[in-house]
Enzyme design. Structure first.
Site, PDB file in Angstrom:
ATOM      1  N   GLU A  12      -2.338   3.704 -13.642  1.00  0.00           N
ATOM      2  CA  GLU A  12      -1.021   3.234 -13.224  1.00  0.00           C
ATOM      3  C   GLU A  12       0.057   3.390 -14.298  1.00  0.00           C
ATOM      4  O   GLU A  12       1.209   3.667 -13.972  1.00  0.00           O
ATOM      5  CB  GLU A  12      -1.115   1.765 -12.783  1.00  0.00           C
ATOM      6  CG  GLU A  12      -1.894   1.606 -11.484  1.00  0.00           C
ATOM      7  CD  GLU A  12      -2.214   0.158 -11.137  1.00  0.00           C
ATOM      8  OE1 GLU A  12      -2.354  -0.134  -9.946  1.00  0.00           O
ATOM      9  OE2 GLU A  12      -2.331  -0.678 -12.073  1.00  0.00           O
ATOM     10  N   ASP A 215      -2.734   1.903   0.640  1.00  0.00           N
ATOM     11  CA  ASP A 215      -3.620   1.806   1.806  1.00  0.00           C
ATOM     12  C   ASP A 215      -3.057   0.762   2.752  1.00  0.00           C
ATOM     13  O   ASP A 215      -2.083   0.077   2.440  1.00  0.00           O
ATOM     14  CB  ASP A 215      -5.039   1.423   1.365  1.00  0.00           C
ATOM     15  CG  ASP A 215      -5.077   0.101   0.624  1.00  0.00           C
ATOM     16  OD1 ASP A 215      -5.128  -0.932   1.303  1.00  0.00           O
ATOM     17  OD2 ASP A 215      -5.030   0.099  -0.626  1.00  0.00           O
TER      18      ASP A 215
END
Length: 246
Positions: A12, A215
């Site tokens: 990240e 997601d």
């Protein structure tokens, strides 16, 4: 202003290490803290690891040992709303610990709650504004073709709203519905943000959270998360983080 920049996973934010000037690396416990400047602005970058305890421990270290003036978290999240697509970006205006339930203590008026009874933490307007400006600049640059390493089909929508935190990776429709039924205002769910917000509230330090939807927090969540993680996440999140220091 010194910024504590946090990501749960190496993918990240870790690439931002190459942008840090005057770099010093400190080790406390299991974590490495990367201290220096980006664009002349002070930063301490660190990987927290997954979960609320890891996030809270990291935030506390940043505040007490590095004396940061603000906390910024950037990472992935699962969508809880039908209009959020994979790749969209959510800037928090509120952070909520959705897995805390103290309803059985309602009515015990003679007991003073230990600091917090409702684990909902609003994001200060200034912190939210800085995060939103960075995300808007990112999408502007993206539309202008400034990131050839990011898939040209990636055209995210920016959302501002409540982000939920719980110590669980939500990967079933049943689990998702349970959270939505309790907190219909939540845009997405993750595992760190509201824990950092609670520490920030303890110390009266502003914090902000930016989440990229990886997601739909449903039965396909694991596969979707894995695909997104190993495609463009580092390029996207690192560019947004970099723009926080412009």
């Amino acid at each position: 202003m010194k910024t504590g920049l946090i990501g749960a996973m190496r993918e990240e934010i870790q690439l931002l290490e190459h942008d840090i000037e005057n770099l010093k690396v400190h080790e406390y416990g299991v974590r490495k803290f990367y201290e220096g400047t980006i664009g002349g602005k002070e930063v301490v970058m660190v990987l927290s690891g997954w979960g609320k305890v890891a996030a809270a421990s990291t935030a506390t270290t940043l505040i007490n040992l590095f004396q940061v003036d603000q906390l910024v978290f950037i990472g992935l999240a699962g969508s809880l709303m039908e209009n959020l697509r994979i790749g969209d970006i959510v800037v928090a205006d509120k952070l909520i610990q959705h897995d805390v339930d103290l309803t059985r203590l309602d009515g015990l008026g003679t007991i003073n709650p230990p600091f917090y009874k409702k684990f909902k933490f609003p994001v200060r307007k200034g912190a939210q504004k800085r995060a939103l400006e960075a995300v808007k600049q990112f999408t502007y640059n993206l539309h202008g073709g400034q990131y050839p390493e990011i898939n040209a089909k990636y055209q995210p929508t920016i959302h501002i709203g409540a982000i939920g935190t719980g110590d669980q990776f939500v990967a079933s429709r049943k689990g998702k519905d349970k959270i939505v039924d309790k907190h219909p205002e939540l845009f997405c769910t993750e595992m760190e943000g509201a824990a950092i917000a609670q520490v920030a509230a303890d110390y009266r330090v502003p914090c902000t959270v930016i989440r990229i939807i990886s997601d739909n927090a449903d039965d396909d969540a694991h596969a979707s998360f894995e695909r997104f993680l190993f495609e463009d996440i580092s390029k996207i999140s690192v560019e947004i983080a970099r723009l926080m220091f412009v």
